[in-house]
Scaffold this motif. Structure first.
Motif, short mmCIF file in Angstrom:
data_model
loop_
_atom_site.label_atom_id
_atom_site.label_comp_id
_atom_site.label_asym_id
_atom_site.label_seq_id
_atom_site.Cartn_x
_atom_site.Cartn_y
_atom_site.Cartn_z
N UNK A 1 3.88 -14.76 -9.15
CA UNK A 1 2.99 -14.39 -8.05
C UNK A 1 2.17 -15.59 -7.60
N UNK A 2 1.60 -16.30 -8.56
CA UNK A 2 0.75 -17.45 -8.23
C UNK A 2 1.55 -18.66 -7.78
N UNK A 3 2.86 -18.62 -8.05
CA UNK A 3 3.71 -19.73 -7.64
C UNK A 3 4.42 -19.46 -6.31
N UNK A 4 4.18 -18.28 -5.72
CA UNK A 4 4.71 -18.03 -4.39
C UNK A 4 5.52 -16.76 -4.19
N UNK A 5 5.93 -16.08 -5.27
CA UNK A 5 6.73 -14.86 -5.11
C UNK A 5 5.80 -13.64 -5.14
#
Length: 268
Positions: A65-69
């Motif tokens: 989530x925090x990396x973009x997904x």
């Protein structure tokens, strides 16, 4: 509101955690004694293992989530509900089966992360590494009473159960960190491989977990691996005798070592 619901802790997970806590209290208080204590150890360790599996998958999803997904929230992965996993059988049932039949913490399948939403090789590696790191942290928590020297007043049965739970976490972290297709360790190194190398390895991904399990059946490999695990546990203050007694108590349907049974209160 929808986002809040998609990240709210699931009642399913809370129920598993509550059942684990109740079983832990039964082990601590030696409720039932005898075979009842051994069954309580079984329920406590199994519950703690399922909780760790949920946290393992949550770590993957939260990091993604925090990396973009951002799709992981809509899929329910942030609720800690094991029923929301893409492969609940691989993620929960199969690891529990490995635990019951072999007494080892072998990891299962991961949540489905939409990798195309994540930019940067370091981020891809971090998403894969989050799971094994969670198991390592869980092991540190389980062994805290040992390396802090805070075992005074802790009943032997509970101490043995904690030692075996820690062993499962160390084995899960170590095995899942292997650079074998299908395991998180390979997910860490995969972004750094050439496209040609990834294409060659991809067909073997579904069999990586099975291959590791088969290798562990070989006495030589098994002996070396668990020798290393015992070394890690020893550095954390857990003796081989304590984790072995925990495994003995957990597998209550088999004959328990008389010394372990006596110390824990299963007999006498």
């Amino acid at each position: 509101m929808a986002v809040a619901v998609s990240r709210r802790i699931s009642p399913v997970f809370l129920g598993i955690a509550a059942a684990t806590a109740a079983a832990g209290w039964a082990v601590w208080s030696r409720a039932g004694g005898g075979i009842g204590l051994a069954v309580a150890v079984f329920l406590f360790v199994t519950g703690a293992w399922v909780v760790s599996l949920c946290l393992h998958e949550y770590a993957h999803a939260r990091t993604a989530l925090h990396c973009g997904d951002r799709s992981v929230a809509a899929k329910g992965y942030l609720t800690l509900n094991p029923l929301r996993y893409t492969h609940a059988v691989l993620s929960v049932l199969l690891p529990v089966l490995f635990l019951v039949t072999g007494g080892i913490g072998l990891p299962g399948g991961a949540v489905f992360v939409e990798r195309h939403r994540i930019r940067g090789r370091w981020r891809h590696s971090l998403v894969s590494a989050a799971g094994p790191l969670t198991n390592a942290l869980f092991a540190l928590v389980c062994t805290a009473p040992f390396w802090l020297g805070a075992l005074d007043g802790v009943p032997p049965g509970f101490r043995f159960a904690l030692a075996f739970t820690a062993l499962l976490q160390v084995t899960a972290a170590a095995l899942n960190a292997l650079p074998v297709p299908g395991l998180d360790g390979y997910g860490v190194v995969e972004p750094w491989l050439s496209e040609r190398a990834r294409r060659r390895v991809e067909p073997f991904a579904p069999y990586g977990l099975l291959a590791v399990f088969v290798l562990l059946l070989a006495p030589e490999v098994n002996g070396v691996f668990f020798g290393l695990v015992d070394g890690v546990l020893g550095a954390l203050g857990v003796t081989g005798a304590e984790s072995s007694c925990g495994r003995d108590l957990y597998r209550f349907w088999r004959e328990t070592d008389p010394a372990c049974a006596f110390l824990s209160g299963v007999t006498g």
